[in-house]
Motif scaffolding. Structure first.
Motif, PDB file in Angstrom:
ATOM      1  N   LYS A  19       3.633  10.308  -9.199  1.00  0.00           N
ATOM      2  CA  LYS A  19       4.176   8.950  -9.316  1.00  0.00           C
ATOM      3  C   LYS A  19       4.309   8.596 -10.788  1.00  0.00           C
ATOM      4  CE  LYS A  19       5.311   4.674  -9.068  1.00  0.00           C
ATOM      5  NZ  LYS A  19       6.718   4.328  -8.887  1.00  0.00           N
ATOM      6  N   ASN A  22       6.595   3.446 -14.905  1.00  0.00           N
ATOM      7  CA  ASN A  22       7.835   3.226 -15.662  1.00  0.00           C
ATOM      8  C   ASN A  22       8.659   4.502 -15.819  1.00  0.00           C
ATOM      9  OD1 ASN A  22       8.178   0.523 -16.072  1.00  0.00           O
ATOM     10  ND2 ASN A  22       6.832   0.463 -17.852  1.00  0.00           N
ATOM     11  N   ASP A 130      19.280   1.778  -9.288  1.00  0.00           N
ATOM     12  CA  ASP A 130      18.304   1.394 -10.310  1.00  0.00           C
ATOM     13  C   ASP A 130      19.023   0.462 -11.266  1.00  0.00           C
ATOM     14  OD1 ASP A 130      16.628   3.234  -9.120  1.00  0.00           O
ATOM     15  OD2 ASP A 130      16.948   4.790 -10.636  1.00  0.00           O
ATOM     16  N   THR A 171      15.923  -0.754  -6.992  1.00  0.00           N
ATOM     17  CA  THR A 171      14.747  -0.695  -7.864  1.00  0.00           C
ATOM     18  C   THR A 171      15.039  -1.445  -9.161  1.00  0.00           C
ATOM     19  OG1 THR A 171      14.164   1.473  -6.996  1.00  0.00           O
ATOM     20  CG2 THR A 171      13.114   0.823  -9.063  1.00  0.00           C
ATOM     21  N   MET A 173      14.250  -1.873 -12.816  1.00  0.00           N
ATOM     22  CA  MET A 173      13.594  -1.151 -13.911  1.00  0.00           C
ATOM     23  C   MET A 173      12.690  -2.078 -14.720  1.00  0.00           C
ATOM     24  SD  MET A 173      15.105   1.588 -13.159  1.00  0.00           S
ATOM     25  CE  MET A 173      14.046   2.404 -14.304  1.00  0.00           C
ATOM     26  N   HIS A 175      10.788  -4.295 -13.408  1.00  0.00           N
ATOM     27  CA  HIS A 175       9.572  -4.555 -12.634  1.00  0.00           C
ATOM     28  C   HIS A 175       8.802  -3.292 -12.290  1.00  0.00           C
ATOM     29  CE1 HIS A 175      12.055  -8.108 -12.220  1.00  0.00           C
ATOM     30  NE2 HIS A 175      10.993  -8.779 -11.820  1.00  0.00           N
ATOM     31  N   ASP A 176       9.506  -2.143 -12.232  1.00  0.00           N
ATOM     32  CA  ASP A 176       8.878  -0.920 -11.762  1.00  0.00           C
ATOM     33  C   ASP A 176       7.681  -0.541 -12.638  1.00  0.00           C
ATOM     34  OD1 ASP A 176       9.210   1.169  -9.702  1.00  0.00           O
ATOM     35  OD2 ASP A 176       9.245   2.481 -11.449  1.00  0.00           O
ATOM     36  N   PHE A 182       7.968  -8.035  -7.208  1.00  0.00           N
ATOM     37  CA  PHE A 182       9.340  -7.522  -7.082  1.00  0.00           C
ATOM     38  C   PHE A 182      10.344  -8.459  -7.759  1.00  0.00           C
ATOM     39  CE2 PHE A 182       6.984  -5.775  -3.465  1.00  0.00           C
ATOM     40  CZ  PHE A 182       7.430  -4.471  -3.385  1.00  0.00           C
ATOM     41  N   SER A 201      12.269  -2.496  -4.225  1.00  0.00           N
ATOM     42  CA  SER A 201      11.431  -1.484  -4.858  1.00  0.00           C
ATOM     43  C   SER A 201      11.146  -1.839  -6.309  1.00  0.00           C
ATOM     44  CB  SER A 201      12.145  -0.133  -4.759  1.00  0.00           C
ATOM     45  OG  SER A 201      11.660   0.777  -5.718  1.00  0.00           O
ATOM     46  N   GLY A 202       9.919  -1.564  -6.731  1.00  0.00           N
ATOM     47  CA  GLY A 202       9.542  -1.774  -8.126  1.00  0.00           C
ATOM     48  C   GLY A 202       8.762  -3.055  -8.336  1.00  0.00           C
ATOM     49  N   ALA A 224       6.838   0.928  -2.001  1.00  0.00           N
ATOM     50  CA  ALA A 224       5.880   1.000  -3.100  1.00  0.00           C
ATOM     51  C   ALA A 224       5.232   2.373  -3.106  1.00  0.00           C
ATOM     52  CB  ALA A 224       4.812  -0.083  -2.967  1.00  0.00           C
TER      53      ALA A 224
END
Lengths: 251, 196
Positions: A19, A22, A130, A171, A173, A175-176, A182, A201-202, A224
């Motif tokens: 995983k 960032n 993304d 997603t 970027m 927040h990821d 989210f 996502s993120g 997640a």
């Protein structure tokens, strides 16, 4: 009533789960098949496997892993990462994947979405987007967020829907990896302009973040990774919490 | 017990085969009329677009064979829809086993396709033995069968609609039992145990 989906995401490199925080440094979080079985038995609604390996034999390794996963779990799963052609899609579906997610390849060649949808059905075609918010505008990014494009998130989302995508996996970027929640404002806007399901996502860090993305972000599903892989949140506890907040979930 | 899955090039048949494998049951993939006629139970799968799937059945003559099968047949997802009279998807005339038409979700408040786990209710018959009212099943579809007299299970997406139906030896489910966790596996086991 249709329930909101909780989707653990497993990043795969050379057959192992990793995983990125960032999307840069990677931590090993276990064996994918074992993790997949664990999640299927513990109320995950779906799984996403994202292959980030870059080796010559990656297609073969991934197809073998997909088959291994399909044999062992009884919930749907999506496979993404480096899918560039109808042939790639066919190989993964043939080995037991339920859906594929395409990202950069869709931006480079939008007609790929239509080809996949018409050959295998929209239901198996998830388009992953993304995006990063720069000067108040959401711009689509490629290569795991490293490469900016001129595409606007919302325009691109509408386009992928009209090309035949079955779902959008968005997603943020920004927040990821932050665990600060989210991108609910952008998610709510997405949900209002497209009529296909949107997966958030993120940014997942707490149970409240999931509640917020379903209510404020109007997401149909939330994805997640680390909060699940490192057992910071148990899916059963999360779903109990969501149900107590009047959000329909499968428990 | 000889179990066959109809292999006509439409759908995720491997998942169904794996689901039976987890239950310790061997299922063969075949499109041979002889193999199908000699099977004890038959699964009729399907994923994708209706008119092209129907064409595949016609090109192999399976469209004539399937409605005349005498053993229990379970249609899954598009398989179930193709057992109906016709579907508005691609304006397709289907097999006509269930005397009902398949139509598209059109309520503007609904996301289409419906994707995810939905509760099923009004369960009838042996196919649902040991499965509780309100159990969740996994569904992915844009077209659906409205409420119908031969329904043996309903779900709700905007309105109540049919997610399982039965006519004589023919059964159909809109959801994917092979992807619906333990409850889905229970349904597959129940199908295997059905008395002819």
């Amino acid at each position: 009533m249709l329930t909101k989906r909780i989707i653990p995401c497993l990043d795969i490199k050379n057959g192992r789960t990793v995983k990125g925080v960032n999307f840069v440094d990677l931590k090993d979080a276990g064996d994918p098949v074992e993790l997949a079985i664990h999640y299927a038995e513990n109320l995950a609604d779906e799984l996403v496997f994202l292959d980030i390996s870059a080796t010559e034999e990656r297609r073969k390794t991934l197809a073998k892993l997909v088959e291994d996963i399909a044999q062992h779990i009884n919930i749907p799963f999506t496979v993404g990462g480096g899918i560039a052609s109808v042939k790639d899609v066919e190989l993964l579906l043939k080995h037991g994947a339920d859906k594929v997610s395409i990202n950069s390849a869709a931006v480079k060649k939008p007609s790929l979405i239509t080809e996949i949808a018409s050959q295998f059905g929209s239901q198996c075609c998830v388009v992953a987007i993304d995006a990063k918010q720069i000067d108040n505008e959401w711009k689509v990014h490629l290569v795991g967020g490293k490469q900016a494009t001129s595409l606007n998130l919302f325009e691109w989302a509408k386009q992928v829907e009209s090309l035949g995508a079955g779902e959008i996996l968005f997603t943020s970027m920004n927040h990821d990896g932050t665990k600060n929640g989210f991108a609910n404002e952008a998610l709510a806007k997405l949900s209002s302009i497209v009529n296909i399901p949107v997966i958030a996502s993120g940014g997942a860090g707490t149970k409240q973040h999931f509640k917020d993305t379903f209510i404020l972000g109007q997401a149909d599903a939330a994805l997640a990774a680390s909060v699940f892989h490192f057992k910071e949140i148990q899916i059963k506890d999360l779903k109990t919490y969501l149900l107590n907040s009047k959000i329909p979930v499968r428990l | 017990m000889k179990l066959s899955i109809i292999d006509y090039g439409a759908g995720n048949i491997k998942s169904i085969q794996f689901a039976f494998q987890r239950l310790g049951i061997k299922a063969q993939l075949t499109n041979s009329p002889e193999e199908l006629i000699n099977s004890d139970k038959i699964i009729f799968p399907g994923v994708g677009e209706a008119s092209s799937a129907m064409q595949k059945l016609q090109s192999t003559g399976l469209d004539q064979l399937i409605p005349n099968l005498k053993q229990p047949v379970l249609g899954i997802c598009l398989g179930m829809q193709l057992m109906c009279h016709k579907t508005t998807e691609g304006n397709t005339n289907a097999l006509g086993i269930f005397d009902v038409d398949v139509i598209k979700f059109s309520n503007s408040d609904l996301k289409v396709p419906q994707v995810g786990w939905n509760a099923i209710h009004s369960l009838k018959g042996d196919l649902f033995n040991g499965i509780s009212e309100g159990e969740f099943m996994y569904l992915v579809h844009s077209y659906y069968v409205p409420k119908y007299v031969e329904a043996i299970a309903l779900s709700n997406y905007g309105n109540d609609y049919t997610v399982a139906l039965q006519h004589q030896n023919f059964y159909g489910v809109q959801f994917h039992p092979e992807k619906s966790g333990r409850a889905g596996e229970q349904l597959l086991e129940n199908f295997i145990k059905l008395k002819v």
